[in-house]
Design a protein around this motif. Structure first.
Motif, PDB file in Angstrom:
ATOM      1  N   THR A  46       0.826  -1.205   0.000  1.00  0.00           N
ATOM      2  CA  THR A  46       0.000   0.000   0.000  1.00  0.00           C
ATOM      3  C   THR A  46       0.867   1.264   0.000  1.00  0.00           C
ATOM      4  OG1 THR A  46      -0.221  -0.131   2.426  1.00  0.00           O
ATOM      5  CG2 THR A  46      -1.956  -1.153   1.092  1.00  0.00           C
ATOM      6  N   ALA A  78      -8.865  -4.728   1.325  1.00  0.00           N
ATOM      7  CA  ALA A  78      -8.563  -3.366   1.762  1.00  0.00           C
ATOM      8  C   ALA A  78      -8.636  -2.361   0.626  1.00  0.00           C
ATOM      9  CB  ALA A  78      -7.181  -3.323   2.406  1.00  0.00           C
ATOM     10  N   THR A  79      -8.376  -2.812  -0.592  1.00  0.00           N
ATOM     11  CA  THR A  79      -8.296  -1.892  -1.728  1.00  0.00           C
ATOM     12  C   THR A  79      -9.465  -2.011  -2.692  1.00  0.00           C
ATOM     13  OG1 THR A  79      -6.999  -3.499  -3.009  1.00  0.00           O
ATOM     14  CG2 THR A  79      -5.769  -1.910  -1.644  1.00  0.00           C
TER      15      THR A  79
END
Length: 476
Positions: A46, A78-79
Motif C-alpha cells: 500500500t 482493503a483496496t
C-alpha cells in the motif's frame, strides 16, 4: 524493499523478502496496477501504491503458498481489488477463480494470461504479461511463482511423498510449456528461489529470461527422467512450519496486527521461562554470547530469523521477544506474521541487565574459530557438534564429530556427547541458535563463529561426511 524497472511500457516494482527468499511484484501502467504473490505485511504494497499514485485493481496468486501466509486476500479486501487464484483451489472464501488461458485485464493495456504450470503444486498458475492484444509469442515477462526459477525449479515434495514423483514430472512439462509458448526475450519473474526452501536448488542469478533458462536450466536441458532423478536426489529438509502454511492460506489470512505487545518485567520474563514458554533474544550472536538472560534462545535478526524460529518452535508456543530497541522487536513481529505467528505474548527492550532479576540470571558462553578448536583439541578433550543439514555435511565434516541437524536438536539433546561441546554450522548463525539451546539445557558450550570454508586449513581433520563421524547419524 526491492527494486524497480520497466517491462516494455509498464512499470515494475519488486518487493523483496530476503529472509524468506521470496519476491512479490507490482506491475502498473501509471494509473492502475496488479500485484502478484504479496506477502502478509501488506503495508509495504500500500505504501508503494501511494508513492506511485496508482490504483490496485487485481491481486493474483500463482499458487496456495507453502512457505508463507499470503497478504493477498487482505490486500484485495482493503483496496477493493479483484482477488484471483486457480478456480480449482479448495479455499474457504470468495475469489475470482482462474483457469488455464483466462486473461486478467488491468486497465486498458496490461494483460495477464493464466497458464497452468503444475509441479510445485497441482494447481499452480503462471501469468504471462502482454501489452493489450499481443499474443503470447510477444509476452514481455512471465510471473512464474514456484514453477520456473532462475536456474532451477520449485521443489515438488511439499504436498507429500506420494505426490512427489508425479509433481516432478509435471514440473518438467510445465517448464517446457513456458519455453515453447513464450519468446526467448520474456523476463522470468519467480516468487521463490532467492534463498527460499521452496526452491529445489539455488542459483546466484539475479535476473533471467526464457532464453537464459533454455540455455542453462536443467529442467530445460535434461530429458524428463534425468531431470527427475537429479531433482529428487538433491532435495533436503524444509522448515517444519511449512505444514501450517497451505491450510492457513486456504482459510484466507486477515491483515496482521503489528502493534506492540505488552511489556514484560524481569519477574514476568522468569515466570514465562519457567512455564515452558519461549523467550527469544533478537540480538546478534556476539552480543548474546557475551551476556544473555538464562534460559533464553538466540535467533538474531541478522540471519534467517523467521525461518529457523518457525522451524524449531512447537506451533502455538507463546513467544516473548527481547530486543535492543523497540524497532528491533517491531522488525521481528513483521517477520513472524509472514509465517503465521501473529502476536508475541510479550516483549522487552534493553539488554541482559534489564531482563534479569539477579546477576545469576545472566549467562554467557565462549565463541571461537575452527583454528581455535584445532588448538584446544591438542590440550583437552572436547566434543564437536555439527548442526548443518545432511546435504551440507555430505560435502565434508570434522572427523569424529557428532551430527544433529539444528531442526532436530531440541528432540535430540540427549544425543549430544557429554562434556565441553564446540558447536558449528556453515557460517555461525545456526551454531549460535544451537549453542543457546544447549546453554539453556545447562550444557558447557562454545559457539564456533566461523565459516566452514576455513575448517580444512585450520588443522582440523576433515573428511567426506560419510566417513567423518564416530556416531550414528540420523537423517534430517
Amino acid at each position: 524493499m526491492g527494486g524497480q524497472g520497466t517491462l516494455g511500457p509498464f512499470g515494475l516494482e519488486v518487493v523483496e523478502t530476503p529472509t524468506l527468499g521470496d519476491r512479490s511484484y507490482l506491475v502498473h501502467d501509471g494509473s492502475v496496477a496488479a500485484v502478484i504473490d504479496p506477502q502478509r505485511d501488506l503495508d509495504r504494497v500500500t505504501t508503494l501504491l501511494d508513492r506511485l499514485g496508482v490504483r490496485l485493481v487485481a491481486v493474483l496468486e500463482t499458487h496456495v503458498h507453502n512457505d508463507y501466509l499470503t497478504g493477498g486476500l487482505a490486500l484485495a479486501r482493503a483496496t477493493g481489488a479483484a482477488y484471483h487464484l486457480n478456480a480449482a483451489d479448495d479455499v474457504s472464501f470468495e475469489r475470482d477463480g482462474l483457469r488455464d488461458g483466462d486473461v486478467v485485464a488491468v486497465g486498458e493495456r496490461i494483460r495477464l494470461t493464466a497458464l497452468a504450470t503444475p509441479g510445485h503444486t497441482f494447481t499452480h498458475l503462471s501469468y504471462a504479461l502482454t501489452d493489450d492484444d499481443a499474443g503470447l509469442d510477444e509476452a514481455l515477462a512471465v510471473f512464474t511463482g514456484g514453477s520456473l526459477l532462475f536456474g532451477a525449479t520449485g521443489r515438488p515434495d511439499l504436498l507429500g511423498d506420494e505426490h512427489t514423483d508425479a509433481l516432478a514430472r509435471h514440473q518438467h512439462a510445465s517448464a517446457h510449456r513456458l519455453a515453447d509458448l513464450l519468446p526467448a526475450s520474456a523476463e522470468v519473474l519467480p516468487t521463490h528461489g532467492f534463498g527460499s526452501f521452496c526452491a529445489a536448488t539455488q542459483s546466484e542469478a539475479t535476473a533471467s529470461t526464457i532464453g537464459d533458462e533454455v540455455r542453462g536450466n536443467p529442467v530445460l536441458t535434461q530429458d524428463e527422467q534425468a531431470y527427475v532423478e537429479d531433482l529428487l536426489a538433491g532435495l533436503g529438509a524444509y522448515p517444519a512450519y511449512y505444514a501450517h502454511m497451505a491450510s492457513g492460506n486456504a482459510q484466507g489470512p486477515g491483515a496482521p496486527d503489528l502493534s506492540p505487545a505488552q511489556e514484560a518485567d524481569p519477574a514476568e520474563l522468569r515466570r514465562r521461562l519457567e512455564s515452558g514458554e519461549w523467550v527469544v533474544d533478537l540480538r546478534d550472536r556476539r552480543a548474546f554470547a557475551a551476556g544473555h538472560l538464562r534460559g533464553s534462545y538466540n535467533f538474531g535478526l541478522d540471519g534467517g530469523f523467521a525461518t529457523y524460529l518457525g522451524w524449531l518452535v512447537a506451533w502455538g508456543t507463546p513467544l516473548t521477544l527481547l530486543g535492543s530497541t523497540p524497532e528491533d522487536v517491531a522488525e521481528a513481529q513483521r517477520e513472524l506474521v509472514r509465517i503465521g505467528i501473529d502476536r508475541p505474548a510479550a516483549q522487552s527492550t534493553g539488554g541482559p541487565d534489564d531482563w534479569a532479576r539477579t546477576p545469576e540470571d545472566v549467562r554467557s558462553f565462549e565463541r571461537g574459530s575452527f583454528a581455535d578448536l584445532a588448538q584446544v583439541r591438542h590440550h583437552r578433550e572436547v566434543q564437536v557438534l555439527d548442526v548443518r543439514r545432511d546435504d551440507e555435511r555430505a560435502e565434508g565434516a570434522v572427523v569424529g564429530s557428532a551430527h544433529v541437524p539444528l531442526q532436530q536438536l531440541l528432540d535430540r539433546i540427549d544425543d549430544v556427547p557429554a562434556g565441553e561441546v564446540w558447536v558449528h554450522c556453515a557460517a555461525g548463525y545456526r551454531a549460535s541458535i544451537a549453542a543457546s539451546l544447549l546453554d539453556a539445557a545447562g550444557r558447557h558450550v562454545v559457539a564456533v563463529d566461523d565459516d566452514w570454508s576455513n575448517a580444512p586449513g585450520s588443522g582440523l581433520p576433515v573428511a567426506p561426511g560419510g566417513r567423518a563421524t564416530g556416531r550414528e547419524d540420523r537423517g534430517a
